[in-house]
Design a protein around this motif. Structure first.
Motif, PDB file in Angstrom:
ATOM      1  N   HIS A 103     -12.718 -23.254  37.371  1.00  0.00           N
ATOM      2  CA  HIS A 103     -13.359 -21.998  36.672  1.00  0.00           C
ATOM      3  C   HIS A 103     -14.512 -22.558  35.886  1.00  0.00           C
ATOM      4  O   HIS A 103     -14.266 -22.937  34.850  1.00  0.00           O
ATOM      5  CB  HIS A 103     -12.244 -21.319  35.752  1.00  0.00           C
ATOM      6  N   GLN A 104     -15.619 -22.389  36.574  1.00  0.00           N
ATOM      7  CA  GLN A 104     -16.940 -22.888  35.731  1.00  0.00           C
ATOM      8  C   GLN A 104     -18.036 -21.765  35.993  1.00  0.00           C
ATOM      9  O   GLN A 104     -18.831 -22.052  36.684  1.00  0.00           O
ATOM     10  CB  GLN A 104     -17.156 -24.121  36.354  1.00  0.00           C
ATOM     11  N   GLU A 106     -20.146 -20.608  34.552  1.00  0.00           N
ATOM     12  CA  GLU A 106     -21.659 -21.212  34.028  1.00  0.00           C
ATOM     13  C   GLU A 106     -22.574 -21.767  35.276  1.00  0.00           C
ATOM     14  O   GLU A 106     -23.744 -21.793  35.464  1.00  0.00           O
ATOM     15  CB  GLU A 106     -21.785 -21.787  32.545  1.00  0.00           C
ATOM     16  N   ASN A 107     -21.624 -22.413  35.856  1.00  0.00           N
ATOM     17  CA  ASN A 107     -22.090 -22.956  37.554  1.00  0.00           C
ATOM     18  C   ASN A 107     -22.092 -22.483  38.555  1.00  0.00           C
ATOM     19  O   ASN A 107     -22.108 -22.775  39.691  1.00  0.00           O
ATOM     20  CB  ASN A 107     -21.613 -24.396  37.440  1.00  0.00           C
ATOM     21  N   THR A 110     -15.570 -20.628  40.797  1.00  0.00           N
ATOM     22  CA  THR A 110     -14.580 -20.106  40.506  1.00  0.00           C
ATOM     23  C   THR A 110     -13.764 -20.421  41.862  1.00  0.00           C
ATOM     24  O   THR A 110     -14.238 -19.903  42.837  1.00  0.00           O
ATOM     25  CB  THR A 110     -14.317 -18.823  39.831  1.00  0.00           C
ATOM     26  N   GLU A 237     -10.861 -26.912  32.153  1.00  0.00           N
ATOM     27  CA  GLU A 237     -11.977 -27.843  31.777  1.00  0.00           C
ATOM     28  C   GLU A 237     -12.296 -27.879  30.494  1.00  0.00           C
ATOM     29  O   GLU A 237     -12.842 -29.085  29.935  1.00  0.00           O
ATOM     30  CB  GLU A 237     -13.231 -27.631  32.842  1.00  0.00           C
ATOM     31  N   TRP A 238     -12.497 -26.695  29.748  1.00  0.00           N
ATOM     32  CA  TRP A 238     -12.930 -26.538  28.543  1.00  0.00           C
ATOM     33  C   TRP A 238     -12.225 -27.314  27.505  1.00  0.00           C
ATOM     34  O   TRP A 238     -12.317 -28.023  26.560  1.00  0.00           O
ATOM     35  CB  TRP A 238     -13.226 -24.921  27.957  1.00  0.00           C
TER      36      TRP A 238
END
Length: 352
Positions: A103-104, A106-107, A110, A237-238
């Motif tokens: 789940h990114q 911003e890129n 998902t 990831e965060w």
């Protein structure tokens, strides 16, 4: 599929890896939506699956695709067992979230595993799934998705907060639904309980024996995410990048880390709500009595914990509703929540 009554299975797997939540629900529409949960259960993950799912962000795409195929088969078996166990027939749809692998937003990435078309073939039912991908393509966060259900099913509360792998919040502001992830919860606390040989910190008893490390608490509260204006969402990831390095570098005991992190959660949740508001709490974290105690200590408000059925299966319930809304061609994803370009009806429909 426009009807006034729908008989569905809601399926959800969260980041805390408690297992797969399944709920058999009837939804009915007569000016407003009402629901009844008939049967519900959580199927715990095997150690093998728990290990795989906890490391999804570390696999390359080729490996992830193989895991996706295996997980789709596994998830189908779990759903079929549930259908057989409760002798469920005449199901309008299986409405499944799958399990988040990447789940990114911003890129523009998902990826939820378990949402392959094969799931409808293996369960021999119509399946609605993969609710996040379209939203990310529309420049949204792909999360949170539950707030449409909060608006339609739980409108009597000022805020709905779910304490799962992450804490997320949903509320109405000037006739718009606003929602976002507040902070990590069980995804962090379970890790340090696991280090002591426990699946989780039951009732917060381990945390109670620790003490607050003010320096670590300050570092957590000062993370940039908390000053970002919603819409915003969090993923493993965060946590791997920003939270675990702080906690692990501290070399503190697990009890002190848990105590400090509970205080962090309590502060962040209190910052997100107004004094004297009415707040519905659901999710596995509501069984952590010490956590609720610390949240209540931060601010004056009415904290409501509903029935165990809703506490544990609210997300499965709402993913069931998202599936019904998709079948009706109605909005199930709110741009005010995710930041997408516009409201839309998200998800894929697969036929056996």
């Amino acid at each position: 599929m426009i009807k006034s009554k729908y008989n569905v299975i809601g399926v959800m797997s969260g980041t805390s890896l408690d297992g797969i939540d399944l709920a058999h629900i009837t939804f009915e529409i007569d000016r407003i939506w009402t629901f009844k949960i008939h049967n519900s259960e959580t199927v715990s993950y095997t150690e093998d699956w728990k290990q795989k799912l906890s490391n999804l962000v570390n696999f390359d795409m080729e490996v992830l695709k193989k895991i996706d195929e295996d997980y789709t088969i596994y998830l189908s078996d779990v759903i079929n067992d549930f259908l057989r166990k409760y002798q469920l027939h005449n199901i309008d749809a299986i409405c499944s979230h799958g399990h988040t692998a990447l789940h990114q937003p911003e890129n523009n990435i998902t990826y939820q595993i378990g949402n392959l078309p094969k799931i409808s073939e293996l369960t021999n039912h119509l399946v609605v799934c993969d609710y996040r991908t379209q939203d990310v393509k529309l420049n949204g966060q792909g999360a949170p998705l539950v707030p449409i259900g909060d608006r339609l099913l739980f409108s009597e509360y000022d805020y709905c907060i779910n304490l799962g792998g992450f804490a997320n919040i949903s509320s109405e502001l000037e006739h718009k639904r606003i929602a976002y992830d507040i902070c990590p919860v069980n995804i962090v606390m379970n890790r340090f309980a696991n280090a002591l040989g426990y699946d989780f910190d039951k009732g917060g008893e381990i945390a109670k024996t620790g003490h607050i490390n003010q320096n670590i608490l300050n570092l957590l509260n000062d993370l940039d995410f908390y000053s970002v204006i919603p819409p915003k969402s969090l993923g493993l990831e965060w946590v791997d990048t920003f939270v675990f390095p702080i906690l692990e570098a501290s070399k503190l005991s697990e009890a002190t880390i848990l105590r400090t992190f509970i205080e962090h959660i309590a502060i962040q949740i209190a910052n997100a709500i107004q004094t004297n508001s009415k707040v519905l709490f659901t999710g596995g974290g509501t069984y952590n009595d010490f956590l609720l105690e610390r949240i209540k200590a931060q601010k004056v408000f009415e904290l409501i914990v509903p029935s165990d059925e809703i506490v544990e299966y609210k997300e499965a319930l709402i993913f069931g509703l998202l599936g019904v809304l998709k079948l009706r061609g109605e909005v199930n994803c709110l741009s005010t929540v995710t930041g997408a370009d516009y409201n839309h009806s998200s998800g894929d429909i697969y036929y056996p």
